[in-house]
Each structure stands twice: as C-alpha cells, then as structure tokens.
Design a protein around this motif. Structure first.
Motif, PDB file in Angstrom:
ATOM      1  N   ASN A  72       0.828  -1.209   0.000  1.00 59.66           N
ATOM      2  CA  ASN A  72       0.000   0.000   0.000  1.00 59.66           C
ATOM      3  C   ASN A  72       0.861   1.258   0.000  1.00 59.66           C
ATOM      4  O   ASN A  72       0.593   2.215  -0.733  1.00 59.66           O
ATOM      5  CB  ASN A  72      -0.930  -0.004   1.217  1.00 59.66           C
ATOM      6  CG  ASN A  72      -2.104  -0.946   1.052  1.00 59.66           C
ATOM      7  OD1 ASN A  72      -2.854  -0.859   0.089  1.00 59.66           O
ATOM      8  ND2 ASN A  72      -2.261  -1.867   1.980  1.00 59.66           N
ATOM      9  N   VAL A  75       2.473   1.943  -3.514  1.00 54.35           N
ATOM     10  CA  VAL A  75       1.660   2.644  -4.514  1.00 54.35           C
ATOM     11  C   VAL A  75       1.757   4.147  -4.305  1.00 54.35           C
ATOM     12  O   VAL A  75       1.885   4.917  -5.272  1.00 54.35           O
ATOM     13  CB  VAL A  75       0.192   2.162  -4.447  1.00 54.35           C
ATOM     14  CG1 VAL A  75      -0.696   3.022  -5.337  1.00 54.35           C
ATOM     15  CG2 VAL A  75       0.097   0.698  -4.866  1.00 54.35           C
ATOM     16  N   ARG A  79       3.431   7.149  -6.831  1.00 50.82           N
ATOM     17  CA  ARG A  79       2.834   8.448  -7.191  1.00 50.82           C
ATOM     18  C   ARG A  79       3.833   9.581  -6.982  1.00 50.82           C
ATOM     19  O   ARG A  79       3.966  10.468  -7.826  1.00 50.82           O
ATOM     20  CB  ARG A  79       1.583   8.696  -6.348  1.00 50.82           C
ATOM     21  CG  ARG A  79       0.426   7.759  -6.627  1.00 50.82           C
ATOM     22  CD  ARG A  79      -0.861   8.276  -5.989  1.00 50.82           C
ATOM     23  NE  ARG A  79      -1.901   7.260  -6.017  1.00 50.82           N
ATOM     24  CZ  ARG A  79      -2.270   6.526  -4.982  1.00 50.82           C
ATOM     25  NH1 ARG A  79      -1.657   6.697  -3.810  1.00 50.82           N
ATOM     26  NH2 ARG A  79      -3.223   5.627  -5.084  1.00 50.82           N
ATOM     27  N   ALA A 142      -7.808  -3.134  -3.490  1.00 49.08           N
ATOM     28  CA  ALA A 142      -6.588  -2.339  -3.438  1.00 49.08           C
ATOM     29  C   ALA A 142      -5.512  -3.096  -2.623  1.00 49.08           C
ATOM     30  O   ALA A 142      -5.835  -3.827  -1.694  1.00 49.08           O
ATOM     31  CB  ALA A 142      -6.882  -0.983  -2.802  1.00 49.08           C
ATOM     32  N   PRO A 143      -4.233  -2.935  -2.984  1.00 49.06           N
ATOM     33  CA  PRO A 143      -3.702  -2.040  -4.025  1.00 49.06           C
ATOM     34  C   PRO A 143      -3.627  -2.682  -5.408  1.00 49.06           C
ATOM     35  O   PRO A 143      -3.316  -2.010  -6.381  1.00 49.06           O
ATOM     36  CB  PRO A 143      -2.308  -1.704  -3.493  1.00 49.06           C
ATOM     37  CG  PRO A 143      -1.900  -2.955  -2.782  1.00 49.06           C
ATOM     38  CD  PRO A 143      -3.149  -3.490  -2.138  1.00 49.06           C
ATOM     39  N   SER A 145      -5.970  -3.598  -7.363  1.00 52.56           N
ATOM     40  CA  SER A 145      -6.934  -2.961  -8.271  1.00 52.56           C
ATOM     41  C   SER A 145      -6.408  -1.619  -8.776  1.00 52.56           C
ATOM     42  O   SER A 145      -6.647  -1.250  -9.937  1.00 52.56           O
ATOM     43  CB  SER A 145      -8.276  -2.770  -7.553  1.00 52.56           C
ATOM     44  OG  SER A 145      -8.122  -1.988  -6.380  1.00 52.56           O
ATOM     45  N   ASP A 146      -5.678  -0.888  -7.934  1.00 52.67           N
ATOM     46  CA  ASP A 146      -5.098   0.390  -8.362  1.00 52.67           C
ATOM     47  C   ASP A 146      -4.063   0.167  -9.464  1.00 52.67           C
ATOM     48  O   ASP A 146      -4.023   0.890 -10.461  1.00 52.67           O
ATOM     49  CB  ASP A 146      -4.434   1.096  -7.172  1.00 52.67           C
ATOM     50  CG  ASP A 146      -5.428   1.459  -6.088  1.00 52.67           C
ATOM     51  OD1 ASP A 146      -6.581   1.783  -6.433  1.00 52.67           O
ATOM     52  OD2 ASP A 146      -5.052   1.411  -4.907  1.00 52.67           O
ATOM     53  N   ARG A 149      -5.782  -1.003 -12.724  1.00 52.07           N
ATOM     54  CA  ARG A 149      -6.445   0.121 -13.389  1.00 52.07           C
ATOM     55  C   ARG A 149      -5.424   1.016 -14.099  1.00 52.07           C
ATOM     56  O   ARG A 149      -5.664   1.475 -15.217  1.00 52.07           O
ATOM     57  CB  ARG A 149      -7.240   0.921 -12.356  1.00 52.07           C
ATOM     58  CG  ARG A 149      -8.054   2.069 -12.965  1.00 52.07           C
ATOM     59  CD  ARG A 149      -9.039   2.631 -11.950  1.00 52.07           C
ATOM     60  NE  ARG A 149      -8.380   3.034 -10.713  1.00 52.07           N
ATOM     61  CZ  ARG A 149      -8.520   2.401  -9.557  1.00 52.07           C
ATOM     62  NH1 ARG A 149      -9.272   1.320  -9.468  1.00 52.07           N
ATOM     63  NH2 ARG A 149      -7.905   2.847  -8.468  1.00 52.07           N
ATOM     64  N   THR A 150      -4.284   1.256 -13.472  1.00 53.15           N
ATOM     65  CA  THR A 150      -3.233   2.061 -14.103  1.00 53.15           C
ATOM     66  C   THR A 150      -2.694   1.384 -15.352  1.00 53.15           C
ATOM     67  O   THR A 150      -2.461   2.026 -16.379  1.00 53.15           O
ATOM     68  CB  THR A 150      -2.085   2.313 -13.106  1.00 53.15           C
ATOM     69  OG1 THR A 150      -2.592   3.005 -11.969  1.00 53.15           O
ATOM     70  CG2 THR A 150      -0.977   3.144 -13.744  1.00 53.15           C
TER      71      THR A 150
END
Length: 399
Positions: A72, A75, A79, A142-143, A145-146, A149-150
C-alpha cells in the motif's frame, strides 16, 4: 528517422530491482550504437549523479522517495516518484527536442504520458508483466486494483504497446480489451559476453556440492507466481530416486520465509541452501557450476532465466506456460518442459535429465545455437522500426 528518444523507467543500473533494469540498459546502449541519442529518465539514490553518461546513454536521475515497506505504501511511493520524474522531465523537454517518449511498465506511466502530451510526441509503452497475471486474476481489491487500473489506462493511452512474447500480446489484448494490432512483439535479448564467469568455479562448486552430487539451481524473485513452491515439492521424490542431490535458491522476495519453512517441512534443509539476493556476477557463476536450472513459474511473460542458463551451458527445465514456451520451444531440442504447477511431473523430468548424460549434452549443444536468435541488435532494430513507424504516421501528436 529516430534521432533522439526519452526512455522513462523506474530502475536503471546501478539500481537494479529485476530484469527491467537490464532490459532498459541493453536496449538503450544498442540504440546508441545504432546512432540514436538516448536519454534515460529514472530514479537515483544518495550516491547518484543528477546527470551522467553511461556507455553513451545520458542518464538523468531524480532522488528517490524513502523506500516503503508494504505494498500500500509502495503505490503512494510510485505516485511521488512520478511527480518527481514529471518535474525533471519537463525541464529536460524544455532543453531538448525529443522524437518520442518510451516508458517501461506502470510504475512510470503517468509521468511518461504527461511528458509525451506536453511535447506532442508519440508515446511507446513496454508492458513487461501485468498485475492480473502476477496475481492470477485477483485484482479486485486495493492495491492490486489500483495497479491493474493504471495498467489498463496505460495501454490505451499509448500510441504503441510493446510486449516480449506472443503469449503476452494475447494476454494484454484480452485483459485490457485492446486490439492485438496495436501490440508489437519484440522478445528480450541476451548478450553472452555479459554471462562470462569470474573467479574460481571449482572452489565455488565445492562450497555447495561434492563432486559426486548433482546441483539444481532455482533463480528469481521469491514470490508465488515464480512457482518455487512447486520445485521444492518435487525434490523429495527426486532425492529418494536419484540421491546425492543438492539445490540452490538464489533470490529474495515476499515468499522467502514461507519457502524456507516449506523446505524444512519437506526435510530438505540438509540438501540445499537459500542464498538470498545475489548480484549478476555471482549469478553467472552459478549457472556455470549447476547441473540443471529449473524455471517452475506459474506466470512468466518471457523467461530470461532459462535463456541465461542455456547461454551459460546449463540445461534447463521450464514450466509449459506463458512466454517460456517461446524461449524453450517444443520437441526437447534445447530444454525440457513440465506441466506447470505439477510437482510430480517436474520430479520425473528432473530425474530424467540428471540420469542421462546423452540428453544433457545434446540439450546443451543445441541450446547454445538457439540463444543466438535473441540478439540485442535485433531487439533494437525492431524497436527502432516501431519508433519510425509512429513518426511516419503521427509526425506531431495532438494533446
């Protein structure tokens, strides 16, 4: 046609997390030899120069954020890294005019896309692996799924997608609903000169196995999808039938303690060693002293370990899955396959190879010829053809 390219990657030597760094380095250096001016935008540590030239490649580094402990936090770390890369990249684009931007995987996708849009040039994205594949489709929370999606956004945002195998082209097209025509297949390369051994191999071999013992090597990240648990399950029966067998596990990862505990439960502690993470030079020596390399992956986009083993004269057995099918083709010509996830079948194949010198010698000879087709000059030529095709079709990209 391509004269200057910006490659964006989260790792570049001497910072090496895995195969992506080696791929970015060899591709960049070969493009330079072919006359392309290559700038790499990546992260650096406290010892890194902000700008340096490495083998003709101009490397620009941003200080990396404090490295996280959990996924987590990772991610969020990514960013921040993208924000930092974007600031440095915009300054670089103000200084130089690039023909296109080439990004590697989801870790730098946001920065690369915004940089390409900012200069209105094409964006090429190489997908080295997917979160969907790494987690067998479990990407609903998550994470994971994050990240998933990216990755989906990344392949749709790119003007051209590159993958390392035909398996990966179908995989990416299927899970992200993108046309296969937008995905180019360019295999990874290998440079046998990088695999030359160093030091006293006889002494190294003696550290891990006696002359009469056979030595089995497992290499890679210690994570579930690499399938090391399958290989460990196969070894007790092989030891019962063949005897005099030792194994080495070279790598680190989240499954480290679980695999060590599994080895203990199976009574394997006295038969092998977990080495942890090792550098490339040490790894290249291990290929030379091992009697066999096993690649038991459940998910494998390509299979560089198998290629390195074959180039080093070490026969290999691979799972019949993913890109490994393209690295080790059918017919028992350059290596053996086993049914992925099937420990019993793997044990049978290990026993067969270790008890047949004729089979071993034949595979080694034919594999040395086979690996020559995975040449970095060809990889760079195919990559540059992708670049030039984009520049012909879209000379000025709309934001």
């Amino acid at each position: 046609m391509t004269s200057r390219v910006l490659i964006v990657t989260w790792e570049y030597p001497p910072i090496v997390e895995g195969g992506l760094a080696r791929h970015a380095r060899k591709l960049s250096e070969q493009l330079v030899r072919d006359g392309v001016e290559v700038h790499v935008l990546t992260r650096g540590d406290q010892r890194s120069a902000a700008r340096e030239e490495r083998h003709g490649v101009i490397v620009h580094r941003v200080p990396e954020p404090s490295y996280p402990q959990g996924l987590n936090e990772f991610v969020a770390w990514v960013r921040q890294l993208n924000d930092d890369l974007l600031v440095a990249g915009r300054a670089l684009c103000d200084e130089l005019q690039f023909d296109l931007v080439h990004s590697h995987d989801w870790l730098v996708a946001v920065a690369a896309k915004r940089l390409a849009d900012g200069v209105r040039r094409p964006l090429v994205t190489t997908v080295h692996a997917t979160e969907f594949g790494r987690h067998q489709g479990w990407v609903h929370v998550a994470p994971q799924s994050d990240i998933h999606r990216t990755e989906r956004w990344m392949v749709h945002a790119a003007d051209q997608v590159i993958v390392c195998s035909h398996y990966m082209r179908g995989h990416v097209a299927d899970i992200f609903d993108v046309e296969e025509a937008r995905i180019a297949v360019i295999p990874n390369g290998i440079d046998p000169d990088d695999l030359q051994p160093k030091g006293d191999l006889d002494a190294l071999r003696a550290r891990f196995a006696q002359p009469h013992e056979r030595l089995v090597l497992l290499v890679g990240r210690l994570v579930y999808e690499k399938g090391f648990q399958v290989a460990l399950d196969a070894l007790p029966d092989v030891i019962d039938h063949v005897g005099d067998l030792r194994f080495l596990v070279a790598g680190s990862g989240t499954a480290d303690q679980e695999l060590r505990a599994q080895a203990t439960r199976l009574g394997l502690d006295e038969h092998g060693t977990f080495l942890g993470w090792i550098g490339d030079d040490a790894l290249h020596n291990l290929y030379r002293i091992a009697d066999l390399t096993v690649v038991p992956s459940l998910y494998e986009p390509f299979g560089l370990v198998a290629l390195e083993a074959m180039a080093s004269g070490c026969p290999c057995i691979v799972a019949d899955t993913g890109g490994l099918r393209e690295v080790v083709p059918p017919g028992e010509r350059v290596g053996l396959r086993f049914n992925g996830g099937d420990a019993e079948h793997l044990g049978i194949m290990i026993e067969r190879l270790l008890t047949s010198d004729e089979l071993r010698d034949r595979l080694v000879v034919q594999a040395r010829e086979h690996v020559l087709q995975f040449d970095w000059a060809d990889v760079a030529e195919q990559t540059r053809a992708v670049y030039d095709g984009l520049l012909t079709d879209t000379p000025a990209r709309r934001a």
